[in-house]
Enzyme design. Structure first.
Site, PDB file in Angstrom:
ATOM      1  N   GLN A  71      44.615  89.572 -14.856  1.00 33.47           N
ATOM      2  CA  GLN A  71      44.975  90.930 -15.172  1.00 33.47           C
ATOM      3  C   GLN A  71      45.263  91.169 -16.633  1.00 33.47           C
ATOM      4  O   GLN A  71      45.904  92.108 -17.004  1.00 33.47           O
ATOM      5  CB  GLN A  71      46.119  91.384 -14.258  1.00 33.47           C
ATOM      6  CG  GLN A  71      45.777  91.064 -12.811  1.00 33.47           C
ATOM      7  CD  GLN A  71      46.452  91.939 -11.780  1.00 33.47           C
ATOM      8  OE1 GLN A  71      45.803  92.709 -11.098  1.00 33.47           O
ATOM      9  NE2 GLN A  71      47.754  91.818 -11.684  1.00 33.47           N
ATOM     10  N   LEU A 128      52.952  85.344 -14.226  1.00 29.52           N
ATOM     11  CA  LEU A 128      52.207  86.492 -14.736  1.00 29.52           C
ATOM     12  C   LEU A 128      52.612  87.799 -14.073  1.00 29.52           C
ATOM     13  O   LEU A 128      51.914  88.802 -14.173  1.00 29.52           O
ATOM     14  CB  LEU A 128      50.692  86.285 -14.606  1.00 29.52           C
ATOM     15  CG  LEU A 128      50.177  85.217 -15.573  1.00 29.52           C
ATOM     16  CD1 LEU A 128      48.736  84.912 -15.290  1.00 29.52           C
ATOM     17  CD2 LEU A 128      50.328  85.700 -16.998  1.00 29.52           C
ATOM     18  N   ASN A 165      54.295  89.305 -18.100  1.00 29.06           N
ATOM     19  CA  ASN A 165      53.343  89.561 -17.021  1.00 29.06           C
ATOM     20  C   ASN A 165      52.068  90.220 -17.511  1.00 29.06           C
ATOM     21  O   ASN A 165      51.983  90.710 -18.636  1.00 29.06           O
ATOM     22  CB  ASN A 165      53.992  90.456 -15.950  1.00 29.06           C
ATOM     23  CG  ASN A 165      54.246  91.853 -16.457  1.00 29.06           C
ATOM     24  OD1 ASN A 165      53.330  92.631 -16.692  1.00 29.06           O
ATOM     25  ND2 ASN A 165      55.508  92.187 -16.642  1.00 29.06           N
ATOM     26  N   CYS A 166      51.109  90.163 -16.627  1.00 30.53           N
ATOM     27  CA  CYS A 166      49.851  90.870 -16.820  1.00 30.53           C
ATOM     28  C   CYS A 166      49.564  91.517 -15.474  1.00 30.53           C
ATOM     29  O   CYS A 166      48.792  90.988 -14.671  1.00 30.53           O
ATOM     30  CB  CYS A 166      48.727  89.915 -17.188  1.00 30.53           C
ATOM     31  SG  CYS A 166      48.945  89.172 -18.813  1.00 30.53           S
ATOM     32  N   VAL A 167      50.250  92.626 -15.199  1.00 33.02           N
ATOM     33  CA  VAL A 167      50.156  93.140 -13.834  1.00 33.02           C
ATOM     34  C   VAL A 167      48.984  94.035 -13.596  1.00 33.02           C
ATOM     35  O   VAL A 167      48.806  94.522 -12.522  1.00 33.02           O
ATOM     36  CB  VAL A 167      51.436  93.889 -13.426  1.00 33.02           C
ATOM     37  CG1 VAL A 167      52.519  92.911 -13.134  1.00 33.02           C
ATOM     38  CG2 VAL A 167      51.853  94.890 -14.476  1.00 33.02           C
TER      39      VAL A 167
END
Lengths: 67, 413, 355
Positions: B101, B194, B226-228
């Site tokens: 993401q 993440l 994070n990489c949501v």
């Protein structure tokens, strides 16, 4: 045919209209728990699936959470 | 207790041997930055330090985070002291994909309209880790590297005279009883690798919800882990420049009484979500407010957290407004949220992230372009042979930011 | 004539002056220039020229909607081939007011025109017209009164909106008098989301109209299916939205907004493992699912339960997709397809696991 939904976020399952809902452990591991031993995990998993089977065998008139 | 922001107005950024800022030009010593970062973390295999300037035909892919150079130079108490800030510049970490993401930043073309980072010069760290580094370490290495780079660059400007001194005062309780009393509820995700955040140095899984001085955001107390989905990930830059906090402080004592801020988390277990929402609502109620604004991060299961908070606040007699994006399908024909509640009658929408955009090929790329097809919001056919892309807004950093940073909105037609 | 908007007008037998109910089975007829309300359209908008009118009986269309629409398109193509000057910029249909059959035929024709010629089409209906259920999303429909008393107002609306459509402008139901299509459309507001959220709260606190940007929807419900009497003699299938796929993701299911679902064999597998399967779902930390995929798709315990007789049979394929940002509508479509496949092969119950 009946479907049992095993999921963590029951409100979402209800909102989108699942009728037979079985609350699971957590989002990343609905039928497991990495904090437990493998044997305990299998027990938990089995228990959830058995609840799902019960739900599939149960007559319902509206949405129900089987926990 | 005052927070003083010593602000430098960066006009241009260049690479060079004499780091620092002079007459609006920020000089970054790429080699020094690289050496410093490589020497402090063995997990890093290589860093390429470059610049991406507004208007260039440059694309940055697999962006992990964006952070503003800020350095606290004095003050032990969170929310007060002195912070050096470099405005109109940001550090971007990118590189081989960790999970799914990470996102895209285009410095020109149609994609540039959907990210705030196309409007400022960027110092890009294209970072690779050694073989065998675990995903957890990969994420942590990039996070810590980006933060350190931002602080390092800020530190290089300490000797220079700031262009502006901004004192951020926040007296509470406020004098005027006629003003509406409002609070800000700051939701941060805490959902694992993440999908995490860090508040005052701690993983957001622990120790939340809390009531906190709203000004802590300005000293990088909230860090993105994070990489949501690029569209509604709150980058560290977004946290540092939280527009709700900034606006609420601006109008404090004039238009409203900004009574305080509650930071709450959004976990993966239903019972934890419920407990956190209840506890957060209680903290808000303790502030004796008339209303509260709730911000969000991510989508899907966090929709439930948002609804729990709104419902809890309304049931406690506190009027709530909330910000959310939508996932309404390509044509906007589908249901936008995974969870709803009738009490959520004051919703600001920051856009449908499923809308598709065509992005032209770019002359320069930082990061692995082929990995675009693996990004959330990308498809196996997203990348064309000529280098142009078809992606959803979902894949663009900050496009549907739920702190309300941008102007994108959505309406029914 | 330069600058003119060329319109083809589609109307029924009654408005076409060809008769009443008794002429309901009239096949598509072509007329040069305007007929009936078409003349009023030209009066209202000098820059519009109604170059031709197609008249069809309501029953003709109602009985064969798709074929009827196709015939109308064919008729139009024939006439344009004869005289290129007839090629329209815009098609106007009706107004249909509250008439259901007329609404359906206007809807079908407008949709076909949009799809076949790629030119805009506009019609007008009363909000209660049943045709809206079908055509609301695909079409631009001006809000009209219930009957012919609202003719002038409806045509004025169609002219106004028609002009905008030809110019490629966005239509806003709030200001353009159209019936909301129920589609969510992005636009850039004057102020940031943060400013709007604070403003909205202030309005709410002052007791003013809130102006929410997203009214809470009411989700549709499916009545619960009858239970299986005894799972011990039934066939169970497993389905997951948790993105569990065979290692290597052979079907390249996307990590978000999945455009497909996969059907995978369980034959010869007593359990899933880190070697055999993986999670491609982008919306959660997949560490635990990758370590042991049974944590998301519980094959191991299901096999046990089959052996013990608690479950009659496990269907030897499972279905998987990624439920991350996948729109509800798409997910519904997958569900329907999967259900049909399972019913076809005699599966009687499903366990669906989600993350």
């Amino acid at each position: 045919m009946p479907a049992a939904h095993i999921c963590s976020i029951v409100p979402i399952s209800k909102t989108v209209g699942a009728n037979r809902i079985v609350p699971s452990v957590a989002i990343p591991h609905p039928l497991g728990d990495p904090e437990k031993s493998p044997e305990e995990e299998t027990q938990i998993r089995r228990g959830l699936v058995e609840k799902a089977l019960t739900a599939l065998e149960t007559e319902i008139a509206e949405q129900r959470v089987f926990d | 207790m005052t927070l003083t922001l010593q602000r430098h107005a960066v006009q241009t950024v260049q690479l060079g041997d004499t780091p620092g800022i002079a007459d609006g030009t920020l000089t970054v010593d790429a080699e020094a930055v690289r050496d410093h970062l490589m020497s402090r973390d063995e997990r890093l295999a290589d860093i390429r330090v470059g610049l991406a300037l507004p208007g260039e035909a440059t694309r940055i892919v697999c962006v992990k985070d964006v952070m503003q150079p800020r350095l606290k130079t004095a003050g032990a108490e969170p929310g007060s002291g002195t912070v050096r800030v470099l405005d109109n510049v940001a550090v971007v970490t990118c590189g081989p994909i960790v999970a799914f993401q990470e996102g895209v930043i285009d410095m020109s073309g149609p994609g540039a309209d959907y990210t705030p980072f196309s409007r400022m010069p960027l110092v890009v760290l294209e970072t690779a880790v050694g073989a065998g580094v675990s995903r957890q370490d990969h994420e942590e290495a990039l996070r810590s590297t980006g933060l350190e780079a931002a602080a390092f660059i800020a530190r290089s400007c300490i000797e220079a005279e700031p262009d502006a001194i901004e004192t951020v005062a926040w007296e509470t309780p406020n004098a005027d009883p006629d003003l509406p009393r409002i609070a800000y509820v700051y939701m941060v995700l805490s959902q694992g690798l993440l999908h995490d955040n860090y508040v005052l140095g701690r993983n957001a899984k622990d120790g939340l919800p809390i009531t906190a001085d709203p000004r802590i955001a300005f000293e990088t107390a909230i860090v993105s882990g994070n990489c949501v989905s690029a569209c509604d990930k709150n980058t560290t830059f977004h946290h540092q420049n939280n527009p709700l906090i900034a606006e609420l402080l601006r109008g404090h004592g004039a238009n409203w009484d900004f009574a305080g801020m509650v930071i709450s988390n959004a976990s993966t277990r239903l019972s934890q979500k419920q407990r956190a929402a209840e506890a957060a609502v209680k903290l808000v109620a303790d502030l004796k407010v008339d209303g509260a604004i709730v911000s969000k991060e991510g989508f899907g299961n966090p929709d439930s957290d948002l609804m729990m908070l709104v419902r809890g606040l309304e049931q406690a007699g506190i009027k709530a407004s909330a910000i959310t994006d939508e996932f309404a399908g390509i044509e906007g024909e589908s249901q936008s949220l995974a969870d709803v509640t009738p009490e959520a009658d004051a919703i600001v929408s920051v856009g449908n992230a499923n809308e598709r955009v065509q992005l032209p090929a770019m002359a320069t790329t930082f990061g692995p372009l082929p990995d675009v097809v693996r990004l959330a919001g990308g498809y196996p056919y997203s990348l064309r042979e000529d280098g142009s892309l078809e992606v959803e807004l979902q894949a663009i950093i900050g496009s549907t930011n739920q702190l309300g940073f941008s102007r994108l909105s959505c309406r029914e037609v | 004539m330069p600058g003119k908007i060329r319109v083809i007008h589609y109307i029924n037998q009654f408005f076409g002056g060809l008769g009443g109910e008794e002429k309901g089975s009239l096949a598509p007829q072509w007329f040069i220039g305007p007929r009936g309300p078409g003349s009023l359209i030209q009066q209202l908008a000098p820059e519009i020229e109604v170059v031709g009118t197609i008249v069809v009986g309501d029953n003709y269309m109602a009985e064969h909607l798709d074929e009827g629409a196709a015939k109308v398109i064919a008729l139009l193509e024939t006439e344009i081939a004869r005289d290129k000057g007839l090629r329209p910029n815009l098609v106007m249909a009706g107004p249909a007011f509250a008439a259901g059959r007329y609404g359906m035929s206007c809807g079908a024709v407008c949709q076909s025109v949009q799809e076949t010629f790629g030119i805009p089409a506009v019609t007008a209906m009363h909000p209660d017209n049943p045709a809206l259920d079908i055509y609301r999303q695909a079409l631009t429909v001006v809000r009209a009164e219930a009957d012919v008393m609202g003719m002038r107002a409806a045509l004025e609306g169609m002219v106004r909106v028609g002009r905008k459509l030809v110019a490629g402008e966005d239509i806003d139901p709030q200001t353009d008098g159209t019936i909301p299509r129920g589609l969510r459309q992005n636009y850039f507001a004057e102020t940031t989301g943060a400013e709007r959220a604070i403003e909205m709260l202030m309005r709410k606190l002052r007791g003013e109209e809130i102006g929410t940007e997203y009214p809470m929807p009411v989700f549709s419900r499916v009545p619960p299916a009858a239970p299986v009497a005894d799972m011990g003699s039934a066939t169970l299938a497993l389905v997951t939205s948790g993105g569990i796929v065979p290692r290597g993701n052979p079907d390249r299911i996307e990590s978000a907004n999945a455009s497909k679902y996969g059907e995978y064999s369980l034959e010869g597998l007593d359990r899933l493992s880190a070697d055999s399967h993986q999670s491609v779902h982008g919306g959660y930390d997949t560490t635990y699912a990758n370590e042991d995929p049974n944590r998301v798709l519980p094959l191991d315990v299901v096999r046990d339960l089959v052996r013990e007789g608690r479950i009659g049979r496990l269907h030897e394929t499972y279905f998987a997709t990624v439920g991350n940002a996948t729109s509800v509508k798409r997910a519904e479509a997958y569900g329907r397809e999967i259900a049909a496949k399972l019913v076809n092969v005699g599966v009687q119950a499903v366990i669906l696991t989600s993350t």
